[in-house]
Design an enzyme around this catalytic site. Structure first.
Site, PDB file in Angstrom:
ATOM      1  N   ARG A 142       0.858  -1.190   0.000  1.00 34.01           N
ATOM      2  CA  ARG A 142       0.000   0.000   0.000  1.00 34.01           C
ATOM      3  C   ARG A 142       0.890   1.235   0.000  1.00 34.01           C
ATOM      4  NH1 ARG A 142      -2.489   0.294   4.977  1.00 34.01           N
ATOM      5  NH2 ARG A 142      -1.248   2.130   5.468  1.00 34.01           N
TER       6      ARG A 142
ATOM      7  N   GLU B  14       4.577   7.235   2.352  1.00 35.15           N
ATOM      8  CA  GLU B  14       5.385   6.043   2.583  1.00 35.15           C
ATOM      9  C   GLU B  14       4.856   4.902   1.726  1.00 35.15           C
ATOM     10  OE1 GLU B  14       5.100   4.854   6.650  1.00 35.15           O
ATOM     11  OE2 GLU B  14       2.930   4.632   6.615  1.00 35.15           O
TER      12      GLU B  14
ATOM     13  N   GLU C 210       7.083   0.879  11.380  1.00 38.05           N
ATOM     14  CA  GLU C 210       5.774   0.829  10.747  1.00 38.05           C
ATOM     15  C   GLU C 210       4.693   0.997  11.813  1.00 38.05           C
ATOM     16  OE1 GLU C 210       5.350   0.757   7.532  1.00 38.05           O
ATOM     17  OE2 GLU C 210       7.485   0.582   7.162  1.00 38.05           O
ATOM     18  N   GLY C 211       3.478   1.346  11.358  1.00 33.80           N
ATOM     19  CA  GLY C 211       2.381   1.561  12.300  1.00 33.80           C
ATOM     20  C   GLY C 211       2.359   3.006  12.770  1.00 33.80           C
TER      21      GLY C 211
ATOM     22  N   LYS D  41      12.037   3.225   5.972  1.00 34.97           N
ATOM     23  CA  LYS D  41      12.096   4.645   5.629  1.00 34.97           C
ATOM     24  C   LYS D  41      13.432   5.012   4.982  1.00 34.97           C
ATOM     25  CE  LYS D  41       8.084   5.182   7.578  1.00 34.97           C
ATOM     26  NZ  LYS D  41       7.888   3.778   7.982  1.00 34.97           N
TER      27      LYS D  41
ATOM     28  N   SER E 243      -2.707  -2.968   5.937  1.00 40.98           N
ATOM     29  CA  SER E 243      -4.012  -3.308   6.500  1.00 40.98           C
ATOM     30  C   SER E 243      -5.172  -2.566   5.843  1.00 40.98           C
ATOM     31  CB  SER E 243      -4.018  -3.010   8.001  1.00 40.98           C
ATOM     32  OG  SER E 243      -3.741  -1.648   8.223  1.00 40.98           O
TER      33      SER E 243
ATOM     34  N   ARG F 270      -8.147   7.421   4.496  1.00 42.90           N
ATOM     35  CA  ARG F 270      -8.207   7.671   5.931  1.00 42.90           C
ATOM     36  C   ARG F 270      -8.294   9.168   6.170  1.00 42.90           C
ATOM     37  NH1 ARG F 270      -2.904   4.452   7.473  1.00 42.90           N
ATOM     38  NH2 ARG F 270      -2.432   5.283   5.423  1.00 42.90           N
TER      39      ARG F 270
ATOM     40  N   ASN G 112       4.202   0.882   2.115  1.00 42.19           N
ATOM     41  CA  ASN G 112       4.080  -0.211   3.078  1.00 42.19           C
ATOM     42  C   ASN G 112       4.232  -1.543   2.367  1.00 42.19           C
ATOM     43  OD1 ASN G 112       2.921   1.353   5.602  1.00 42.19           O
ATOM     44  ND2 ASN G 112       1.799   2.081   3.816  1.00 42.19           N
TER      45      ASN G 112
ATOM     46  N   LYS H 100      11.373  10.804  10.913  1.00 41.94           N
ATOM     47  CA  LYS H 100      10.842   9.441  10.902  1.00 41.94           C
ATOM     48  C   LYS H 100      11.897   8.420  11.287  1.00 41.94           C
ATOM     49  CE  LYS H 100       7.164  10.006   7.468  1.00 41.94           C
ATOM     50  NZ  LYS H 100       6.527   9.382   6.285  1.00 41.94           N
TER      51      LYS H 100
END
Length: 542
Positions: A197, A213, A434-435, A376, A220, A517, A215, A430
């Site tokens: 993603r 970013e 992740e998350g 990253k 998810s 989102r 992923n 950063k």
């Protein structure tokens, strides 16, 4: 659409959708609230409200002609009832169709299915997004899929690029150790599966689509994201004429079916009809229903099992032929929905299981090399001049990818570090994580950079600096815990991509749906699972 309060009046600014009408009246004064996509008027307007007891509105069209409109008490009541009906219907739909997560206030809601269900947080109506930028983001998905695959095959590039990070970031170091072991034994991943993603924001000032970013592990919300799209289409089918909105402007979202199809095809490529697909999960997973929507038995008659890293260490066995066996079941495909954070590795048991899985012949999604491509630091390295050319030949493809890159810098760049100390609000700092909830913003950037300079250590290799993106503010109504809230928001578009390759044959390389989102604009972080954002969908404009 944005809302600005100036000297007691309410001003509205539209994006591509015309500003239209007021949808509720929140007090006895002239304070009004709006849905994110109200009823259409013939032309875009700017709206100012006089400070009077009656809701008298002055509407100015784009040709500067002015009109006076008075809302009657009956109209105000109708708007309030419309909002209530939409919210109620949305909650019913969510409950009936599995748009749910585990309620964190209920014990066992993250471990026992059906216990403590609550609807996932979502926006009541979709967010406007320019069609041209939607197409740009969608077209990039196959390019990023191919890029991840090619970078993953260059072990030296991954090891060299992360060598300094390895010295100061223990988690990345452990991942690199596993990767090194695979290079030493010349482990080949002939069948490679990626469910990715790529996340973007639309920068308001430059009108550019910029990547936040990429992923490559545990991408998810393919499941719940697809459901929110269906929810919004359902709402607009019922209320679209009243709202002046067309459900056909919401692009279809087949993320869950496309991800499931990719997992099923990978299982077929493994060519063992008795083998299973294994989801690697966290012990307490409130977002389990997003994962269960990808289970393959109902759609493909393929057995799916769920195991934690610790359980895999206890129950798993690496057979002499390379097969990973759990309690006698051969594993064809390993799909990671855990393993992306140090918290998933509380002991050596979890690291042992990660190594055993990597050594096995099972198809990993992601493999250790795909996982490292999503760090990253690698994102920052790929944005450097002439690096994409190392992996891709097509100049047009390279230009398309580079166009979406935001500013990305190593902390070795003293000029950028100085600018970030002087103007920290223009940057994001950063770590290799992740998350949601890991990034550093605002004054904390200055403090972190000054501390790193004072210590004169190599700790700066654990971070990168990224240009901060400033998307357009809009007004959104959130549905959270059964209640409707209105706030100023910004949105982030994630484009899913699926990639499956067996040796030289590319079986799948496609855009595979999307995730929108939306979060309160005052919030720096944006993860839904981490509690910073709500699920949303796209309403195409322009």
């Amino acid at each position: 659409m944005g809302v600005v309060y100036e000297s007691g009046c309410l001003s509205l600014r539209s994006g591509s959708i015309p500003i239209t009408s007021i949808l509720s009246h929140e007090s006895q004064s002239s304070s009004l609230s709006l849905l994110s996509c109200p009823i259409h008027l013939p032309k875009p307007i700017a709206l100012n409200l006089r400070s009077q007891s009656s809701p008298l509105l002055r509407l100015r069209c784009c040709n500067n002609a002015q009109h006076m409109v008075t809302l009657t008490p009956e109209q105000i009541t109708n708007y309030q009832q419309l909002l209530h009906n939409m919210a109620y219907d949305a909650l019913v739909w969510s409950s009936l169709h599995g748009l749910v997560i585990g309620d964190k206030s209920v014990e066992r809601s993250g471990s026992v299915p059906g216990v403590g269900l609550v609807h996932a947080p979502f926006a009541l109506l979709p967010t406007p997004f320019p069609q041209s930028h939607w197409k740009q983001a969608s077209d990039l998905a196959p390019l990023f899929n191919e890029l991840v695959d090619r970078v993953s095959l260059d072990g030296k590039f991954l090891q060299d690029s992360l060598s300094r990070t390895k010295k100061v970031d223990k988690f990345t170091s452990r991942l690199l150790d596993i990767h090194s072991k695979m290079l030493e034994i010349n482990k080949k991943e002939e069948i490679r599966l990626g469910l990715h993603r790529s996340d973007y924001m639309l920068d308001e000032q430059t009108k550019s689509l910029l990547q936040i970013e990429l992923n490559t592990i545990s991408s998810s919300f393919a499941g719940l994201g697809s459901l929110v799209t269906e929810l919004h289409r359902n709402i607009l089918t019922h209320y679209g004429k009243l709202l002046g909105l067309d459900s056909g402007r919401i692009p279809p979202n087949s993320a869950v079916s496309q991800f499931a199809e990719a997992l099923a095809k990978a299982w077929c490529e493994y060519n063992n009809p008795r083998a299973v697909v294994m989801f690697v999960v966290q012990a307490e997973e409130r977002n389990m229903y997003d994962q269960h929507l990808l289970s393959l038995y109902n759609t493909h008659l393929i057995t799916t099992i769920r195991k934690t890293l610790a359980e895999i260490d206890q129950e798993g066995e690496l057979l002499p032929d390379g097969t990973l066996s759990l309690n006698g079941q051969a594993v064809a495909v390993i799909y990671f929905r855990a393993g992306y954070t140090p918290l998933d590795y509380p002991s050596e048991s979890e690291w042992r299981s990660r190594l055993v899985m990597e050594q096995s012949s099972a198809i990993k999604c992601p493999s250790i090399s795909y996982h490292l491509v999503g760090t990253k630091k690698i994102q920052q390295e790929l944005a450097r001049p002439n690096v994409l050319e190392r992996f891709l030949e097509n100049k047009d493809d390279i230009a398309k990818l580079r166009k979406c890159f935001a500013g990305l810098w190593s902390l070795d760049n003293s000029d950028i570090v100085r600018k970030a100390i002087e103007r920290p609000e223009l940057f994001v700092m950063k770590p290799q994580r992740e998350g949601g909830g890991n990034n550093i913003y605002g004054d904390a950037i200055r403090e972190s950079l000054l501390k790193l300079q004072k210590e004169s250590s190599e700790e700066n290799a654990a971070y990168i600096l990224m240009q901060r993106i400033f998307p357009t503010n809009s007004t959104t109504r959130f549905m959270i815990n059964g209640c409707c809230h209105k706030d100023q928001t910004i949105s982030e578009l994630g484009i899913f991509g699926s990639y499956l390759r067996n040796k030289d044959k590319v079986i799948i390389n496609e855009q595979s749906g999307y995730l929108m989102r939306t979060k309160v604009s005052s919030s720096d972080e944006g993860g839904v699972a981490a509690g910073f954002a709500v699920l949303d969908s796209v309403y195409l404009t322009g």
